[in-house]
Motif scaffolding. Structure first.
Motif, mmCIF file in Angstrom:
data_model
loop_
_atom_site.group_PDB
_atom_site.id
_atom_site.type_symbol
_atom_site.label_atom_id
_atom_site.label_comp_id
_atom_site.label_asym_id
_atom_site.label_seq_id
_atom_site.Cartn_x
_atom_site.Cartn_y
_atom_site.Cartn_z
ATOM 1 N N ARG A 35 27.400 -29.201 -9.822
ATOM 2 C CA ARG A 35 28.037 -28.700 -11.046
ATOM 3 C C ARG A 35 27.721 -27.225 -11.280
ATOM 4 O O ARG A 35 28.452 -26.533 -11.985
ATOM 5 N N PHE A 36 26.626 -26.726 -10.701
ATOM 6 C CA PHE A 36 26.200 -25.359 -10.956
ATOM 7 C C PHE A 36 26.857 -24.344 -10.021
ATOM 8 O O PHE A 36 26.809 -23.147 -10.302
ATOM 9 N N PHE A 37 27.457 -24.790 -8.907
ATOM 10 C CA PHE A 37 28.051 -23.807 -7.991
ATOM 11 C C PHE A 37 29.463 -24.161 -7.542
ATOM 12 O O PHE A 37 30.083 -23.385 -6.820
ATOM 13 N N THR A 38 30.013 -25.314 -7.962
ATOM 14 C CA THR A 38 31.382 -25.646 -7.583
ATOM 15 C C THR A 38 32.391 -25.287 -8.662
ATOM 16 O O THR A 38 33.533 -24.927 -8.352
ATOM 17 N N GLY A 39 31.992 -25.418 -9.945
ATOM 18 C CA GLY A 39 32.922 -25.164 -11.038
ATOM 19 C C GLY A 39 33.487 -26.422 -11.651
ATOM 20 O O GLY A 39 34.184 -26.362 -12.662
ATOM 21 N N TRP A 40 33.203 -27.581 -11.054
ATOM 22 C CA TRP A 40 33.694 -28.853 -11.583
ATOM 23 C C TRP A 40 32.510 -29.803 -11.759
ATOM 24 O O TRP A 40 31.566 -29.796 -10.963
ATOM 25 N N GLY A 41 32.558 -30.612 -12.821
ATOM 26 C CA GLY A 41 31.553 -31.639 -13.013
ATOM 27 C C GLY A 41 30.598 -31.393 -14.150
ATOM 28 O O GLY A 41 29.754 -32.251 -14.436
ATOM 29 N N ASP A 42 30.671 -30.232 -14.819
ATOM 30 C CA ASP A 42 29.742 -29.960 -15.910
ATOM 31 C C ASP A 42 30.353 -30.236 -17.275
ATOM 32 O O ASP A 42 29.714 -29.981 -18.291
ATOM 33 N N SER B 296 35.101 -38.259 -14.278
ATOM 34 C CA SER B 296 35.061 -38.055 -12.821
ATOM 35 C C SER B 296 36.433 -38.219 -12.199
ATOM 36 O O SER B 296 36.549 -38.490 -11.012
ATOM 37 N N GLN B 297 37.490 -38.069 -12.999
ATOM 38 C CA GLN B 297 38.826 -38.300 -12.486
ATOM 39 C C GLN B 297 39.398 -37.107 -11.752
ATOM 40 O O GLN B 297 40.271 -37.260 -10.907
ATOM 41 N N ASN B 298 38.910 -35.905 -12.035
ATOM 42 C CA ASN B 298 39.525 -34.706 -11.460
ATOM 43 C C ASN B 298 38.463 -33.765 -10.892
ATOM 44 O O ASN B 298 38.554 -32.552 -11.038
ATOM 45 N N LEU B 299 37.455 -34.332 -10.247
ATOM 46 C CA LEU B 299 36.399 -33.510 -9.671
ATOM 47 C C LEU B 299 36.880 -32.873 -8.379
ATOM 48 O O LEU B 299 37.514 -33.524 -7.544
ATOM 49 N N LYS B 300 36.568 -31.602 -8.223
ATOM 50 C CA LYS B 300 36.943 -30.849 -7.026
ATOM 51 C C LYS B 300 35.708 -30.171 -6.447
ATOM 52 O O LYS B 300 34.711 -29.940 -7.140
ATOM 53 N N THR B 301 35.783 -29.843 -5.172
ATOM 54 C CA THR B 301 34.735 -29.097 -4.495
ATOM 55 C C THR B 301 35.380 -28.018 -3.650
ATOM 56 O O THR B 301 36.258 -28.321 -2.824
ATOM 57 N N PRO B 302 35.012 -26.742 -3.819
ATOM 58 C CA PRO B 302 35.560 -25.685 -2.963
ATOM 59 C C PRO B 302 35.258 -25.952 -1.500
ATOM 60 O O PRO B 302 34.207 -26.495 -1.142
ATOM 61 N N SER B 303 36.181 -25.587 -0.651
ATOM 62 C CA SER B 303 36.029 -25.815 0.783
ATOM 63 C C SER B 303 34.895 -24.979 1.365
ATOM 64 O O SER B 303 34.437 -24.014 0.756
ATOM 65 N N LEU B 304 34.463 -25.360 2.545
ATOM 66 C CA LEU B 304 33.424 -24.708 3.350
ATOM 67 C C LEU B 304 32.020 -24.958 2.854
ATOM 68 O O LEU B 304 31.056 -24.468 3.444
ATOM 69 N N GLY B 305 31.859 -25.700 1.759
ATOM 70 C CA GLY B 305 30.570 -26.226 1.383
ATOM 71 C C GLY B 305 29.552 -25.232 0.864
ATOM 72 O O GLY B 305 29.859 -24.088 0.509
ATOM 73 N N LEU B 306 28.303 -25.704 0.854
ATOM 74 C CA LEU B 306 27.201 -24.921 0.293
ATOM 75 C C LEU B 306 26.875 -23.704 1.147
ATOM 76 O O LEU B 306 26.431 -22.680 0.627
ATOM 77 N N LEU C 177 39.716 -21.531 -10.897
ATOM 78 C CA LEU C 177 40.925 -21.680 -11.701
ATOM 79 C C LEU C 177 41.204 -23.173 -11.833
ATOM 80 O O LEU C 177 41.458 -23.848 -10.828
ATOM 81 N N ILE C 178 41.133 -23.673 -13.044
ATOM 82 C CA ILE C 178 41.216 -25.106 -13.307
ATOM 83 C C ILE C 178 42.583 -25.428 -13.901
ATOM 84 O O ILE C 178 43.053 -24.743 -14.814
ATOM 85 N N LYS C 179 43.201 -26.462 -13.371
ATOM 86 C CA LYS C 179 44.522 -26.884 -13.821
ATOM 87 C C LYS C 179 44.454 -28.335 -14.272
ATOM 88 O O LYS C 179 43.944 -29.190 -13.559
#
Length: 417
Positions: free
Chosen positions: A314-321, A327-337, A349-351
């Motif tokens: 939640r602290f570095f992806t932008g989703w989950g906080d 938990s219906q629209n959780l996303k994770t940016p590609s290429l990981g940590l 950018l959240i839609k």
């Protein structure tokens, strides 16, 4: 030492031709040469100790010169570089940013997109990533305070540069259309990288030349993950994942170096993937083994451990906080940590889809005259996940709401604003 010339491209290898083959044969990298004891390196490579020390000292002196921390004559190998020892006034005086052409968005970003750093714009398809990037391509050409009065580079990994949309922005945005020195499409250099091999070649060899030759102030890569994701199906073994991590670290080091040397802003677009919460956090209510389950019993969600990846994301992806989003629209940016550690700023950018109640008979909402009523609409927010120069969006908040219009993007003014 196969990575020596990648770390220091102009290193004078002629004086060490009797050392480098043995170091390469025994898989000794530049990092090993700098971090391990010289005696250990000499034993592994079966080389004279004094020669190994001389090579290590030479590499250290060049790196010190490039960083501007060399003592005395340390600049003889490092070239003409700036010093790291600068006052606060000098740093503020050199701070240059590229405006989004919207005051609210610029304020959230700490003044805009700064030069000298890698900034990532991430979000799902249709969130407005390309609209923001196209706006930056044009605003960067404006003189301060909106831009840098310098040309721009657009590197595409998927689709060609949308010149029709750029022309629409130039025509409809008041700052762009009414400026005394308006931007031009001729000041945008475009490159296309259809696969990972060509992407590595262009970023390593062609991009540094283009930045120096054209005095470019902004380089956009749209998107950074497309070619990696296209080849991700080849293998998911531990060795292939480790190799991919090494590629991302080298890419991050290259882009950071280019941003610092050429004082330009590197902005990359990144895609996202769906994230599903783990099942270990669900626990059924305790009951005696002999008693049947209660018909209304439900599983009780448990928060994951603080040090687990699921909690830390939640602290570095932008989703989950945001607890309200569930938990219906959780996303994770590609290429990981690994990639998240290479960038200086991440902007999400959240839609989200909003359901709209139908208007009463005879009632027309403001701004909907003559438009067909729709039961749903998309809402978009810009959220600063982390940045070294701007305050991150508070936990539980979505950020600055904005909309896409003919002139690009603009923040939506709230009733209190």
């Amino acid at each position: 030492m196969t990575d020596l010339l990648h770390t220091i491209p102009d290193f004078p290898t002629k004086s060490y031709t009797h050392l480098l083959p043995s170091l390469e044969k025994h898989l000794i990298t530049t990092t090993d040469l700098l971090t391990l004891d010289a005696l250990e390196v000499a034993k592994r490579a079966q080389l004279p100790l004094l020669d190994v020390r001389r090579l290590a000292a030479h590499v250290v002196s060049i790196l010190h010169g490039q960083l501007g921390v060399a003592q005395g004559g340390g600049h003889e190998h490092g070239g003409d570089v700036g010093s790291l020892k600068k006052s606060g006034e000098e740093i503020v005086g050199q701070w240059s940013t590229i405006s989004t052409l919207d005051d609210s968005l610029d304020e959230a970003l700490g003044g805009g997109i700064p030069t000298g750093y890698i900034t990532e714009i991430t979000g799902e398809s249709g969130a407005g990533k390309t609209q923001l990037l196209l706006t930056l391509l044009l605003s960067s050409q404006l003189p301060p305070p909106h831009g840098l009065a310098r040309p721009t580079i657009y590197i595409s990994t998927e689709h060609p540069l949308p010149t029709t949309r750029l022309a629409q922005l130039l025509k409809n945005h008041p700052v762009l259309s009414n400026h005394s020195s308006p931007p031009s499409l001729s000041q945008i250099l475009t490159l296309q990288t259809p696969d990972l091999e060509s992407q590595d070649h262009i970023l390593t060899y062609q991009l540094p030349v283009a930045l120096a030759r054209h005095n470019t102030g902004l380089c956009i890569i749209d998107s950074i993950a497309a070619n990696y994701r296209a080849e991700a199906h080849s293998s998911n073994s531990a060795s292939s994942l480790a190799h991919r991590s090494t590629q991302l670290v080298r890419l991050g080091a290259l882009l950071r170096s280019l941003a610092r040397i050429h004082d330009c802003a590197i902005v990359v677009a990144n895609q996202v993937a769906d994230r599903f919460p783990s099942t270990y956090g669900l626990k059924s209510p305790t009951r005696p083994l002999s008693s049947p389950p209660h018909p209304n019993s439900t599983t009780l969600p448990q928060r994951p451990p603080v040090l687990s990846l699921e909690h830390q994301q939640r602290f570095f992806t932008g989703w989950g906080d945001d607890p309200s989003s569930g938990s219906q629209n959780l996303k994770t940016p590609s290429l990981g940590l690994v990639w998240a550690n290479q960038i200086a700023c991440r902007v999400a950018l959240i839609k989200e889809l909003e359901r709209i109640a139908p208007p009463a008979i005879g009632q027309v909402r403001e701004g909907e005259e003559g438009a067909e009523w729709s039961p749903k609409r998309w809402r978009r927010w810009m959220k600063v996940v982390f940045a070294g120069w701007a305050q991150a969006t508070a936990e539980g908040e979505k950020g600055v709401e904005f909309e896409v219009w003919a002139g690009g993007i603009r923040a939506i003014k709230t009733a209190g604003g």
